[in-house]
Design an enzyme around this catalytic site. Structure first.
Site, PDB file in Angstrom:
ATOM      1  N   PRO A  18       0.852  -1.203   0.000  1.00  0.00           N
ATOM      2  CA  PRO A  18       0.000   0.000   0.000  1.00  0.00           C
ATOM      3  C   PRO A  18       0.880   1.243   0.000  1.00  0.00           C
ATOM      4  CG  PRO A  18       0.111  -0.969   2.200  1.00  0.00           C
ATOM      5  CD  PRO A  18       0.874  -1.884   1.295  1.00  0.00           C
ATOM      6  N   MET A  19       0.707   2.089  -1.016  1.00  0.00           N
ATOM      7  CA  MET A  19       1.528   3.296  -1.137  1.00  0.00           C
ATOM      8  C   MET A  19       0.631   4.512  -1.310  1.00  0.00           C
ATOM      9  SD  MET A  19       4.624   1.907  -3.576  1.00  0.00           S
ATOM     10  CE  MET A  19       3.537   0.965  -4.669  1.00  0.00           C
ATOM     11  N   GLN A  72      -6.401  -0.904   3.965  1.00  0.00           N
ATOM     12  CA  GLN A  72      -5.491  -0.593   5.060  1.00  0.00           C
ATOM     13  C   GLN A  72      -5.910   0.683   5.784  1.00  0.00           C
ATOM     14  OE1 GLN A  72      -1.361   1.078   4.839  1.00  0.00           O
ATOM     15  NE2 GLN A  72      -0.758  -1.021   5.352  1.00  0.00           N
ATOM     16  N   CYS A 102       4.155   3.374   8.553  1.00  0.00           N
ATOM     17  CA  CYS A 102       4.389   4.591   7.773  1.00  0.00           C
ATOM     18  C   CYS A 102       5.310   5.529   8.546  1.00  0.00           C
ATOM     19  CB  CYS A 102       3.077   5.294   7.454  1.00  0.00           C
ATOM     20  SG  CYS A 102       3.314   6.827   6.505  1.00  0.00           S
ATOM     21  N   LYS A 141       0.982  -4.421   8.802  1.00  0.00           N
ATOM     22  CA  LYS A 141       2.247  -4.071   8.161  1.00  0.00           C
ATOM     23  C   LYS A 141       3.002  -3.145   9.097  1.00  0.00           C
ATOM     24  CE  LYS A 141       4.362  -2.421   3.874  1.00  0.00           C
ATOM     25  NZ  LYS A 141       5.303  -1.437   4.402  1.00  0.00           N
ATOM     26  N   HIS A 171       8.628  -4.531   7.013  1.00  0.00           N
ATOM     27  CA  HIS A 171       9.612  -3.780   6.239  1.00  0.00           C
ATOM     28  C   HIS A 171      10.928  -3.808   7.010  1.00  0.00           C
ATOM     29  CE1 HIS A 171      10.671  -0.405   3.390  1.00  0.00           C
ATOM     30  NE2 HIS A 171      11.668  -0.362   4.258  1.00  0.00           N
ATOM     31  N   ASP A 206      13.570  -3.407  -0.587  1.00  0.00           N
ATOM     32  CA  ASP A 206      14.667  -3.613  -1.547  1.00  0.00           C
ATOM     33  C   ASP A 206      14.417  -4.694  -2.586  1.00  0.00           C
ATOM     34  OD1 ASP A 206      16.036  -1.634  -0.224  1.00  0.00           O
ATOM     35  OD2 ASP A 206      17.352  -2.990   0.886  1.00  0.00           O
TER      36      ASP A 206
END
Length: 344
Positions: A18-19, A72, A102, A141, A171, A206
């Site tokens: 999700p961005m 989300q 975030c 997340k 992450h 990455d």
């Protein structure tokens, strides 16, 4: 097969991260068409949903061809998160995901996103409130921790599993790293190796080439990987990874005709979903990434970001196909040195 509660995914699924301002329905559509197995909406403020904020409500839009898909949410108040989960429940996605990762200042200063990493007890309470308020599977997340001195993801994973989450995406950076340096997947591997952990663990950070996906899969043992920035302007990465896992060989880079066709699909879906002016304007941020690698593209790109009619943009795209017909794209450069940590 990998299962998130009752959601069946293929072996080693590829997730679209999700961005914010990226993972909208038009972008998700081209990623789904090119191999994404599970996708998420842009993150949605729990407070915004409760206030009936137009932008927040619009982010709830999901479509049948996107499934399985998760919505989300983020926030730092238990009551607000619980109510937001109930609102999400009515839109019937496949799952609800909580953002505890975030790192951006405007989110962190409100005590949400990665800020919650500083208070694991609060993280547990927020998660429990969401789990109790929805009939949907709940996933999370997050990041490794707030900073290098407070990497607490192993404890976090156990405690969140204990209150009912069905999967965890991690992450491999701390909040203080933002997106700098290399992601450290060692703590992610430790979570996966923990015999108490029974839920799927997905790694993020990455992954920008098929070789990395395979290397990280074999090195760290995760159940799947989540891909974010590498998919912007290059949704083909999902199918490229799948092909490489299956055959050990690379698919050729998409041709100019294939790139322009995806641009056109993305553009038309954007206009259809957002309306003419916002659809065209918000598409402008994507042209540079889609057309990366083309020499002397500046003039074409300038026209694409200034034209205000879909038909004219389509004409420029046709000109680009004609001008670059036969152009051979080189495979994207792979920096394998991002695997900077052993798995001891």
């Amino acid at each position: 097969m990998v299962k998130i509660d009752n959601i069946q995914l293929p072996d080693f699924p590829l997730l679209l991260a999700p961005m914010e301002d990226v993972s909208d329905p038009p972008f998700r559509a081209v990623c789904k068409a090119n191999g994404a197995d599970l996708m998420y909406t842009e993150f949605i403020s729990s407070e915004g949903l409760i206030r009936d904020a137009i932008k927040s409500r619009q982010k709830l839009d999901i479509f049948e061809n996107e499934r399985p898909i998760g919505i989300q949410i983020f926030g730092g108040d238990e009551e607000a998160m619980a109510l937001a989960a109930k609102i999400v429940d009515t839109t019937q996605p496949d799952l609800v995901d909580i953002n505890f990762g975030c790192p951006v200042k405007k989110v962190v200063t409100k005590g949400a996103g990665a800020a919650v990493l500083k208070d694991v007890d609060l993280m547990v309470r927020l998660t429990k409130a969401v789990v109790k308020s929805t009939t949907l599977p709940v996933t999370v997340k997050t990041r490794l921790g707030w900073d290098a001195d407070t990497i607490n993801i192993e404890d976090v994973a156990e405690r969140l599993q204990d209150v009912g989450i069905k999967a965890l995406s991690i992450h491999g950076r701390t909040r203080c790293q933002l997106y700098k340096g290399s992601a450290d997947w060692n703590p992610i591997a430790k979570v996966k190796e923990n015999p108490r952990i029974k839920i799927p663990i997905f790694g993020n950070g990455d992954i920008d080439a098929p070789e990395k996906a395979v290397l990280y899969k074999n090195t760290y043992g995760v159940d799947g990987v989540m891909i974010g920035r590498a998919a912007i302007g290059y949704p083909w990465i999902f199918n490229e990874i799948k092909h490489y896992i299956k055959t050990g060989e690379h698919l050729p880079p998409p041709t100019i005709q294939q790139r322009v066709e995806v641009i056109r699909q993305h553009l038309h879906r954007s206009v259809e979903w957002k309306g003419l002016k916002p659809g065209i304007n918000e598409m402008r941020r994507h042209y540079t990434n889609y057309l990366k690698g083309l020499p002397n593209i500046k003039e074409f790109r300038l026209r694409l970001v200034t034209i205000t009619e879909v038909e004219q943009i389509d004409e420029v795209l046709r000109e680009i196909v004609k001008f670059y017909d036969g152009f051979q794209f080189t495979p994207r450069k792979v920096e394998m040195d991002t695997l900077a940590y052993s798995c001891d």
